[in-house]
Design an enzyme around this catalytic site. Structure first.
Site, PDB file in Angstrom:
ATOM      1  N   ALA A   1       1.411  12.396 -35.939  1.00  0.00           N
ATOM      2  CA  ALA A   1       0.443  11.610 -35.736  1.00  0.00           C
ATOM      3  C   ALA A   1      -0.103  11.432 -34.448  1.00  0.00           C
ATOM      4  O   ALA A   1      -1.147  10.860 -34.069  1.00  0.00           O
ATOM      5  CB  ALA A   1       0.408  10.317 -36.511  1.00  0.00           C
TER       6      ALA A   1
ATOM      7  N   GLY B   1      -4.022  15.318 -32.070  1.00  0.00           N
ATOM      8  CA  GLY B   1      -4.662  16.488 -32.776  1.00  0.00           C
ATOM      9  C   GLY B   1      -5.121  16.012 -34.353  1.00  0.00           C
ATOM     10  O   GLY B   1      -5.717  15.060 -34.473  1.00  0.00           O
TER      11      GLY B   1
ATOM     12  N   TYR C   1       5.337  32.571 -35.574  1.00  0.00           N
ATOM     13  CA  TYR C   1       4.401  31.409 -36.034  1.00  0.00           C
ATOM     14  C   TYR C   1       4.009  31.649 -37.458  1.00  0.00           C
ATOM     15  O   TYR C   1       4.022  30.663 -38.542  1.00  0.00           O
ATOM     16  CB  TYR C   1       3.471  31.195 -35.096  1.00  0.00           C
ATOM     17  CG  TYR C   1       2.520  30.142 -35.390  1.00  0.00           C
ATOM     18  CD1 TYR C   1       3.024  28.628 -35.550  1.00  0.00           C
ATOM     19  CD2 TYR C   1       1.161  30.229 -35.985  1.00  0.00           C
ATOM     20  CE1 TYR C   1       2.163  27.719 -35.950  1.00  0.00           C
ATOM     21  CE2 TYR C   1       0.372  29.155 -36.296  1.00  0.00           C
ATOM     22  CZ  TYR C   1       0.842  27.855 -36.324  1.00  0.00           C
ATOM     23  OH  TYR C   1      -0.059  27.128 -36.826  1.00  0.00           O
TER      24      TYR C   1
HETATM   25  P1  NDP Z   1      -1.254  18.872 -31.660  1.00  0.00           P
HETATM   26  O1  NDP Z   1      -0.290  19.895 -30.769  1.00  0.00           O
HETATM   27  O2  NDP Z   1      -2.459  18.338 -30.980  1.00  0.00           O
HETATM   28  O3  NDP Z   1      -0.453  18.120 -32.584  1.00  0.00           O
HETATM   29  C1  NDP Z   1       0.965  18.413 -32.951  1.00  0.00           C
HETATM   30  C2  NDP Z   1       1.667  17.308 -33.389  1.00  0.00           C
HETATM   31  O4  NDP Z   1       2.926  17.540 -33.886  1.00  0.00           O
HETATM   32  C3  NDP Z   1       1.904  16.266 -32.295  1.00  0.00           C
HETATM   33  O5  NDP Z   1       1.532  14.914 -32.748  1.00  0.00           O
HETATM   34  C4  NDP Z   1       3.283  16.272 -32.235  1.00  0.00           C
HETATM   35  O6  NDP Z   1       3.882  15.169 -31.704  1.00  0.00           O
HETATM   36  C5  NDP Z   1       4.068  16.692 -33.262  1.00  0.00           C
HETATM   37  N1  NDP Z   1       5.269  17.386 -33.467  1.00  0.00           N
HETATM   38  C6  NDP Z   1       5.613  18.518 -32.833  1.00  0.00           C
HETATM   39  N2  NDP Z   1       6.768  18.886 -32.644  1.00  0.00           N
HETATM   40  C7  NDP Z   1       7.174  17.535 -33.361  1.00  0.00           C
HETATM   41  C8  NDP Z   1       8.853  17.318 -33.818  1.00  0.00           C
HETATM   42  N3  NDP Z   1       9.696  18.069 -33.530  1.00  0.00           N
HETATM   43  N4  NDP Z   1       8.672  15.974 -34.464  1.00  0.00           N
HETATM   44  C9  NDP Z   1       7.651  15.313 -34.845  1.00  0.00           C
HETATM   45  N5  NDP Z   1       6.460  15.429 -34.461  1.00  0.00           N
HETATM   46  C10 NDP Z   1       6.302  16.847 -33.733  1.00  0.00           C
HETATM   47  O7  NDP Z   1      -1.655  20.181 -32.624  1.00  0.00           O
HETATM   48  P2  NDP Z   1      -2.395  20.499 -33.894  1.00  0.00           P
HETATM   49  O8  NDP Z   1      -2.895  18.894 -34.384  1.00  0.00           O
HETATM   50  O9  NDP Z   1      -3.399  21.388 -33.864  1.00  0.00           O
HETATM   51  O10 NDP Z   1      -1.235  20.806 -35.048  1.00  0.00           O
HETATM   52  C11 NDP Z   1      -1.189  19.988 -36.163  1.00  0.00           C
HETATM   53  C12 NDP Z   1      -0.552  21.062 -37.308  1.00  0.00           C
HETATM   54  O11 NDP Z   1      -1.703  21.786 -37.662  1.00  0.00           O
HETATM   55  C13 NDP Z   1       0.540  21.850 -36.877  1.00  0.00           C
HETATM   56  O12 NDP Z   1       1.270  21.976 -38.164  1.00  0.00           O
HETATM   57  C14 NDP Z   1      -0.383  23.179 -36.523  1.00  0.00           C
HETATM   58  O13 NDP Z   1       0.609  24.142 -36.816  1.00  0.00           O
HETATM   59  C15 NDP Z   1      -1.441  23.050 -37.542  1.00  0.00           C
HETATM   60  N6  NDP Z   1      -2.575  24.089 -37.360  1.00  0.00           N
HETATM   61  C16 NDP Z   1      -3.216  23.967 -36.068  1.00  0.00           C
HETATM   62  C17 NDP Z   1      -4.259  24.871 -35.977  1.00  0.00           C
HETATM   63  C18 NDP Z   1      -4.945  24.845 -34.954  1.00  0.00           C
HETATM   64  O14 NDP Z   1      -6.013  25.925 -34.538  1.00  0.00           O
HETATM   65  N7  NDP Z   1      -4.944  23.795 -33.754  1.00  0.00           N
HETATM   66  C19 NDP Z   1      -4.780  25.734 -36.910  1.00  0.00           C
HETATM   67  C20 NDP Z   1      -3.756  25.734 -38.267  1.00  0.00           C
HETATM   68  C21 NDP Z   1      -2.830  24.902 -38.435  1.00  0.00           C
HETATM   69  P3  NDP Z   1       4.941  14.842 -30.543  1.00  0.00           P
HETATM   70  O15 NDP Z   1       4.799  15.884 -29.724  1.00  0.00           O
HETATM   71  O16 NDP Z   1       4.589  13.389 -30.062  1.00  0.00           O
HETATM   72  O17 NDP Z   1       6.202  14.712 -31.295  1.00  0.00           O
HETATM   73  C1  8X3 Z   2      -3.430  27.768 -35.973  1.00  0.00           C
HETATM   74  C2  8X3 Z   2      -4.362  29.006 -36.055  1.00  0.00           C
HETATM   75  O1  8X3 Z   2      -4.763  31.319 -35.853  1.00  0.00           O
HETATM   76  O2  8X3 Z   2      -4.172  30.277 -33.991  1.00  0.00           O
HETATM   77  O3  8X3 Z   2      -2.339  27.762 -37.247  1.00  0.00           O
HETATM   78  O4  8X3 Z   2      -2.394  30.648 -35.623  1.00  0.00           O
HETATM   79  S1  8X3 Z   2      -4.053  30.268 -35.210  1.00  0.00           S
END
Ligand code: NDP
Ligand code: 8X3
Length: 256
Positions: free
Chosen positions: A14, A17, A156
């Site tokens: 949380a 993003g 990934y």
């Molecule tokens: P961000 O990097 O902005 O956010 C990622 C979040 O995950 C952060 O809050 C981070 O918090 C948390 N996180 C990472 N590792 C851990 C851990 N070990 N324990 C707890 N929390 C963790 O990326 P997004 O918001 O884009 O990503 C969120 C989700 O959406 C992911 O699952 C990603 O794969 C997915 N996604 C993203 C896309 C994109 O294009 N951006 C598209 C499709 C899916 P902290 O570092 O504080 O722990």
């Molecule tokens: C994040 C979207 O296409 O970069 O899951 O993998 S992509």
């Protein structure tokens, strides 16, 4: 959009993003929030921002890769926060964009431990009580990467294919209960995702979104909230959303 009034929503990842945007959406819809991530300072800042909504908020410092920590923290939540109605398994990341024969094993471990094992550990701690109460909803954040592998996305993409398979498996496991399970699978969303993928190389991260109007984290949160607010007999299994400028993991229209 429907209401989450009096529902307790646990959001992993949380601090940034999509997870932070889900916190905004759920707070505005009347939810009580448990916000989890490793960066506590970010969660505290988010809680301050959300104060205007009047939402009750509980913060958890949590690394979803740490099996013992996940069990201890989630199974000893204070009484007022121990009944989770909606779990949003959002914490996740990509690391690197390499061929398997040149890839970093540390990057692989981090992705698999976070995106697959993290989702499992958190779910394993929260789901028994949902089943026991015959009430609850798990919403996983997958990706189009779980539907279509792209060059150098190998590990990934495999982790997100695993999230998709786990969501399907959970739906089968939960048949006969009132517990719901969904996956929300976005294409390109501009967050810190690419900064993390490229180990902090901001310039390289920016090129990912060049000439494109990507999804925003709030666009994804809207869809998550939609899933979470359907009537009890409606289970949204899977939603794929992409920017209008994207047709697949490899087809993106870039405006000059
Ligand atoms: P961000 O990097 O902005 O956010 C990622 C979040 O995950 C952060 O809050 C981070 O918090 C948390 N996180 C990472 N590792 C851990 C851990 N070990 N324990 C707890 N929390 C963790 O990326 P997004 O918001 O884009 O990503 C969120 C989700 O959406 C992911 O699952 C990603 O794969 C997915 N996604 C993203 C896309 C994109 O294009 N951006 C598209 C499709 C899916 P902290 O570092 O504080 O722990
Ligand atoms: C994040 C979207 O296409 O970069 O899951 O993998 S992509």
């Amino acid at each position: 959009m429907g209401s989450l009034k009096s529902q307790t929503v646990l959001i992993t990842g949380a601090s940034s993003g999509i997870g932070a945007a889900c916190a905004h959406a759920c707070a505005t819809a009347g939810g009580r929030l448990v916000l989890a991530a490793r960066r506590r300072d970010r969660l505290e800042a988010l809680a301050t921002e959300l104060a205007a909504t009047g939402a009750e908020i509980h913060i958890l410092t949590l690394d979803v890769r740490d099996r013992a920590q996940v069990a201890t923290v989630l199974e000893s939540l204070p009484e007022a926060w121990s009944t989770i109605d909606v779990l949003i398994n959002n914490a996740g990341l990509s690391r690197g964009l390499d061929k398997v024969h040149t890839g970093s094993l540390d990057d692989w471990d981090e992705m698999i431990d976070t995106n697959v094992k993290g989702v499992l550990y958190v779910t394993r701690s929260i789901l028994p009580k949902m089943v026991q109460r015959n009430h609850g909803h798990i919403i996983n954040i997958g990706s189009i990467a779980g539907h279509q592998t792209y060059p150098n996305g190998n590990v990934y993409c495999a982790t997100k294919a695993a999230v998709r398979a786990l969501t399907e498996g959970l739906k089968m496991d939960l048949l006969g209960t009132a517990v719901r399970v969904s996956t929300v699978d976005p294409g390109m969303v501009e967050t810190e995702f690419s900064d993390v993928r490229f180990h902090g190389d901001r310039d390289r991260a920016k090129t990912v979104y060049q000439g494109v109007t990507p999804l925003t984290a709030a666009d994804v949160a809207d869809v998550v909230l939609f899933c979470a607010t359907r009537p009890a007999h409606v289970n949204i299994n899977e939603i794929i959303l992409m920017p209008t400028d994207q047709a697949s993991t490899t087809m993106v229209h870039r405006h000059p």
